[in-house]
Design a protein around this motif. Structure first.
Motif, PDB file in Angstrom:
ATOM      1  N   GLN A  35       0.835  -1.201   0.000  1.00  0.00           N
ATOM      2  CA  GLN A  35       0.000   0.000   0.000  1.00  0.00           C
ATOM      3  C   GLN A  35       0.868   1.249   0.000  1.00  0.00           C
ATOM      4  O   GLN A  35       1.871   1.313   0.701  1.00  0.00           O
ATOM      5  CB  GLN A  35      -0.893  -0.024   1.246  1.00  0.00           C
ATOM      6  CG  GLN A  35      -1.788   1.180   1.400  1.00  0.00           C
ATOM      7  CD  GLN A  35      -2.692   1.042   2.621  1.00  0.00           C
ATOM      8  OE1 GLN A  35      -3.085  -0.056   3.005  1.00  0.00           O
ATOM      9  NE2 GLN A  35      -3.024   2.159   3.233  1.00  0.00           N
ATOM     10  N   GLN A 159     -10.820  -0.904   4.839  1.00  0.00           N
ATOM     11  CA  GLN A 159     -10.511  -0.954   3.416  1.00  0.00           C
ATOM     12  C   GLN A 159     -11.796  -1.113   2.624  1.00  0.00           C
ATOM     13  O   GLN A 159     -12.625  -1.966   2.946  1.00  0.00           O
ATOM     14  CB  GLN A 159      -9.571  -2.127   3.083  1.00  0.00           C
ATOM     15  CG  GLN A 159      -9.284  -2.215   1.602  1.00  0.00           C
ATOM     16  CD  GLN A 159      -8.469  -3.429   1.187  1.00  0.00           C
ATOM     17  OE1 GLN A 159      -7.933  -3.418   0.096  1.00  0.00           O
ATOM     18  NE2 GLN A 159      -8.366  -4.459   1.992  1.00  0.00           N
ATOM     19  N   ARG A 187      -4.379   0.254  -2.153  1.00  0.00           N
ATOM     20  CA  ARG A 187      -3.816  -1.022  -1.702  1.00  0.00           C
ATOM     21  C   ARG A 187      -3.946  -2.065  -2.810  1.00  0.00           C
ATOM     22  O   ARG A 187      -5.001  -2.200  -3.407  1.00  0.00           O
ATOM     23  CB  ARG A 187      -4.523  -1.530  -0.456  1.00  0.00           C
ATOM     24  CG  ARG A 187      -4.019  -2.892   0.008  1.00  0.00           C
ATOM     25  CD  ARG A 187      -4.731  -3.372   1.250  1.00  0.00           C
ATOM     26  NE  ARG A 187      -4.275  -2.618   2.404  1.00  0.00           N
ATOM     27  CZ  ARG A 187      -4.632  -2.922   3.665  1.00  0.00           C
ATOM     28  NH1 ARG A 187      -5.437  -3.949   3.882  1.00  0.00           N
ATOM     29  NH2 ARG A 187      -4.182  -2.196   4.656  1.00  0.00           N
ATOM     30  N   THR A 189      -3.751  -6.064  -3.241  1.00  0.00           N
ATOM     31  CA  THR A 189      -3.829  -7.313  -2.474  1.00  0.00           C
ATOM     32  C   THR A 189      -3.700  -8.492  -3.427  1.00  0.00           C
ATOM     33  O   THR A 189      -4.231  -8.454  -4.526  1.00  0.00           O
ATOM     34  CB  THR A 189      -5.165  -7.384  -1.729  1.00  0.00           C
ATOM     35  OG1 THR A 189      -5.321  -6.242  -0.897  1.00  0.00           O
ATOM     36  CG2 THR A 189      -5.270  -8.644  -0.882  1.00  0.00           C
TER      37      THR A 189
END
Length: 190
Positions: A35, A159, A187, A189
């Motif tokens: 992030q 988030q 972010r 992931t």
């Protein structure tokens, strides 16, 4: 401030070596992310803002490594400081959508010119998938170091997920006495 190239290479190799592992977490939670952040700190001694990076990698179904770096400039001055944090965390699902999380970290603050502080932090709390595209966490922690007295803090984070890989995350840390630090950013992931 001079950075060690060996440390950077070691950190990159550690992340690459850990990529094949998947976390055993509650449904909808991943401990593999990176992030970028806008970071803001507000204290009685002054305010600062800047940028940061943080991430986490699962190395075992219930263990993850994490780290963060931030560089902030103190408002109204030419002084800036670096803030590092590296540690290990334990995560254990206690319901289909929620994990208990415990973290232990080494913390470093460096303003250059010999002004630096080393310390540690421990924290525990809950992280949960609150909706298909939304997760949050609440942590209670303690930090102590060689140049500052121990302090209790709370952290809240969330988030919003746009899809399986991309989202926007935010975190706010409030220390005993009212000092706050918050960050927000995109972010990735996996």
């Amino acid at each position: 401030m001079k950075r060690s190239p060996a440390f950077s290479k070691l950190a990159a190799l550690t992340l690459l070596a850990a990529l094949p592992f998947a976390a055993s977490a509650a449904d909808g939670l991943s401990y593999n992310f990176v992030q970028g952040n806008y970071v803001r700190t507000n204290t009685d001694a002054g305010d600062a803002d800047g940028w940061g990076l943080n991430g986490s990698v699962a190395v075992h179904p219930n263990v993850h490594l994490f780290g963060s770096y931030a560089n902030q400039k103190v408002d109204g001055t030419s002084t800036d400081f670096d803030q590092w944090r590296v540690g290990v965390g334990y995560n254990k699902a206690f319901s289909p959508k929620a994990d208990f999380v415990a973290n232990v970290a080494y913390d470093k603050y460096d303003a250059g010119g010999g002004v630096d502080f080393d310390g540690y932090s421990i924290e525990g709390g809950v992280r949960a998938a609150l909706a298909p595209k939304f997760e949050g966490y609440a942590m209670l922690g303690y930090e102590d170091g060689n140049q500052f007295d121990g302090d209790v803090y709370g952290r809240l984070g969330a988030q919003v997920k746009f899809n399986q890989n991309w989202g926007v995350a935010a975190d706010v840390k409030v220390a005993n006495g009212g000092d706050t630090q918050w960050m927000v950013g995109p972010r990735l992931t996996w």
